[in-house]
Design a protein around this motif. Structure first.
Motif, PDB file in Angstrom:
ATOM      1  N   ALA A  39       0.835  -1.094  -0.130  1.00 37.27           N
ATOM      2  CA  ALA A  39       0.061  -0.106  -0.039  1.00 37.27           C
ATOM      3  C   ALA A  39       0.924   1.456   0.054  1.00 37.27           C
ATOM      4  N   ARG A  40       2.138   1.316   0.296  1.00 35.72           N
ATOM      5  CA  ARG A  40       3.003   2.204   0.626  1.00 35.72           C
ATOM      6  C   ARG A  40       2.422   3.578   1.137  1.00 35.72           C
ATOM      7  N   ARG A  41       1.477   3.451   2.218  1.00 33.52           N
ATOM      8  CA  ARG A  41       0.862   4.595   2.764  1.00 33.52           C
ATOM      9  C   ARG A  41       1.344   5.098   4.255  1.00 33.52           C
ATOM     10  N   HIS A  42       2.685   4.503   4.357  1.00 33.21           N
ATOM     11  CA  HIS A  42       3.189   4.656   5.890  1.00 33.21           C
ATOM     12  C   HIS A  42       4.605   5.528   5.841  1.00 33.21           C
ATOM     13  N   GLY A  43       5.020   5.775   6.633  1.00 29.32           N
ATOM     14  CA  GLY A  43       6.287   6.535   7.056  1.00 29.32           C
ATOM     15  C   GLY A  43       7.515   5.548   7.092  1.00 29.32           C
ATOM     16  N   GLN A  44       8.679   6.146   7.096  1.00 33.18           N
ATOM     17  CA  GLN A  44       9.905   5.158   7.284  1.00 33.18           C
ATOM     18  C   GLN A  44       9.933   4.401   8.507  1.00 33.18           C
ATOM     19  N   ILE A  45       9.509   4.984   9.582  1.00 35.03           N
ATOM     20  CA  ILE A  45       9.594   4.309  10.985  1.00 35.03           C
ATOM     21  C   ILE A  45       8.692   3.077  10.588  1.00 35.03           C
ATOM     22  N   ALA A  46       7.686   3.121  10.287  1.00 40.18           N
ATOM     23  CA  ALA A  46       6.370   2.083  10.034  1.00 40.18           C
ATOM     24  C   ALA A  46       7.345   1.019   9.114  1.00 40.18           C
ATOM     25  N   GLU A  47       7.577   1.495   7.858  1.00 38.80           N
ATOM     26  CA  GLU A  47       8.241   0.479   7.165  1.00 38.80           C
ATOM     27  C   GLU A  47       9.469  -0.223   7.490  1.00 38.80           C
ATOM     28  N   GLY A  48      10.413   0.511   8.492  1.00 39.84           N
ATOM     29  CA  GLY A  48      11.478  -0.173   9.017  1.00 39.84           C
ATOM     30  C   GLY A  48      10.723  -1.207  10.111  1.00 39.84           C
ATOM     31  N   ILE A  49       9.965  -0.919  10.896  1.00 39.94           N
ATOM     32  CA  ILE A  49       9.343  -2.051  11.756  1.00 39.94           C
ATOM     33  C   ILE A  49       8.729  -3.060  11.022  1.00 39.94           C
ATOM     34  N   LEU A  50       8.026  -2.826  10.026  1.00 41.98           N
ATOM     35  CA  LEU A  50       7.125  -3.826   9.216  1.00 41.98           C
ATOM     36  C   LEU A  50       8.210  -4.697   8.780  1.00 41.98           C
ATOM     37  N   ARG A  51       9.449  -4.157   8.032  1.00 38.68           N
ATOM     38  CA  ARG A  51      10.455  -5.170   7.221  1.00 38.68           C
ATOM     39  C   ARG A  51      10.847  -6.020   8.263  1.00 38.68           C
ATOM     40  N   PHE A  52      11.074  -5.364   9.514  1.00 37.74           N
ATOM     41  CA  PHE A  52      11.855  -6.225  10.796  1.00 37.74           C
ATOM     42  C   PHE A  52      11.083  -7.170  11.025  1.00 37.74           C
ATOM     43  N   THR A  53       9.757  -6.855  11.268  1.00 35.97           N
ATOM     44  CA  THR A  53       8.911  -8.023  11.724  1.00 35.97           C
ATOM     45  C   THR A  53       8.666  -8.996  10.761  1.00 35.97           C
ATOM     46  N   LEU A  54       8.508  -8.622   9.502  1.00 34.12           N
ATOM     47  CA  LEU A  54       8.384  -9.586   8.337  1.00 34.12           C
ATOM     48  C   LEU A  54       9.866 -10.513   8.091  1.00 34.12           C
ATOM     49  N   LEU A  55      10.787  -9.998   8.145  1.00 31.81           N
ATOM     50  CA  LEU A  55      12.053 -10.746   7.617  1.00 31.81           C
ATOM     51  C   LEU A  55      12.685 -11.031   8.838  1.00 31.81           C
ATOM     52  N   VAL A  56      12.539 -10.698  10.084  1.00 35.10           N
ATOM     53  CA  VAL A  56      13.285 -11.077  11.191  1.00 35.10           C
ATOM     54  C   VAL A  56      12.612 -12.039  12.348  1.00 35.10           C
ATOM     55  N   LEU A  57      11.714 -11.040  12.884  1.00 35.24           N
ATOM     56  CA  LEU A  57      10.682 -11.728  14.034  1.00 35.24           C
ATOM     57  C   LEU A  57       9.906 -12.807  13.528  1.00 35.24           C
ATOM     58  N   THR A  58       9.156 -12.737  12.465  1.00 43.58           N
ATOM     59  CA  THR A  58       8.329 -13.884  12.161  1.00 43.58           C
ATOM     60  C   THR A  58       9.204 -15.229  11.654  1.00 43.58           C
ATOM     61  N   PRO A  59      10.061 -15.271  11.175  1.00 42.49           N
ATOM     62  CA  PRO A  59      10.988 -16.189  11.115  1.00 42.49           C
ATOM     63  C   PRO A  59      11.527 -16.802  12.235  1.00 42.49           C
TER      64      PRO A  59
END
Length: 103
Positions: A39-59
């Motif tokens: 959707a790309r409707r979010h800021g840099q902080i939200a995108e960083g946390i989103l990437r961290f949760t998807l790529l690090v925390l979920t695995p």
């Protein structure tokens, strides 16, 4: 030929129940997180946390659930559930913050 004892121990019964929750949550966040990311409707902080949760925390959450036999021998039953609970709480907190920021 003797197989494993039946029914499985209480630990493995709880592990299977926890797996239903862990795998469902990981799949849900994979789909939901990807939709938020696209959707790309979010800021840099939200995108960083989103990437961290998807790529690090979920695995990490799925790996902590899968490594039950190895971890159980090293930290015991109680230690394993504490570790899995800690990883799950960190994951859930990061998902909640991401949903609030990207919402």
């Amino acid at each position: 030929m003797a197989g494993p004892p039946w029914p499985p121990s209480r630990f493995w019964q709880y592990w299977a129940l926890a797996g239903m929750v862990v795998l469902t949550a990981a799949f849900w966040w994979g789909v939901e997180g990807y939709a938020i990311f696209e959707a790309r409707r979010h800021g840099q902080i939200a995108e960083g946390i989103l990437r961290f949760t998807l790529l690090v925390l979920t695995p990490a959450l799925v790996f902590a659930w899968l490594a039950a036999g190895w971890l159980r021998r090293r930290v015991g039953d109680g230690g394993y559930w504490q570790l899995l609970g800690l990883v799950a709480m960190i994951w859930a907190g990061a998902v909640l913050v991401t949903r609030m920021l990207a919402g």
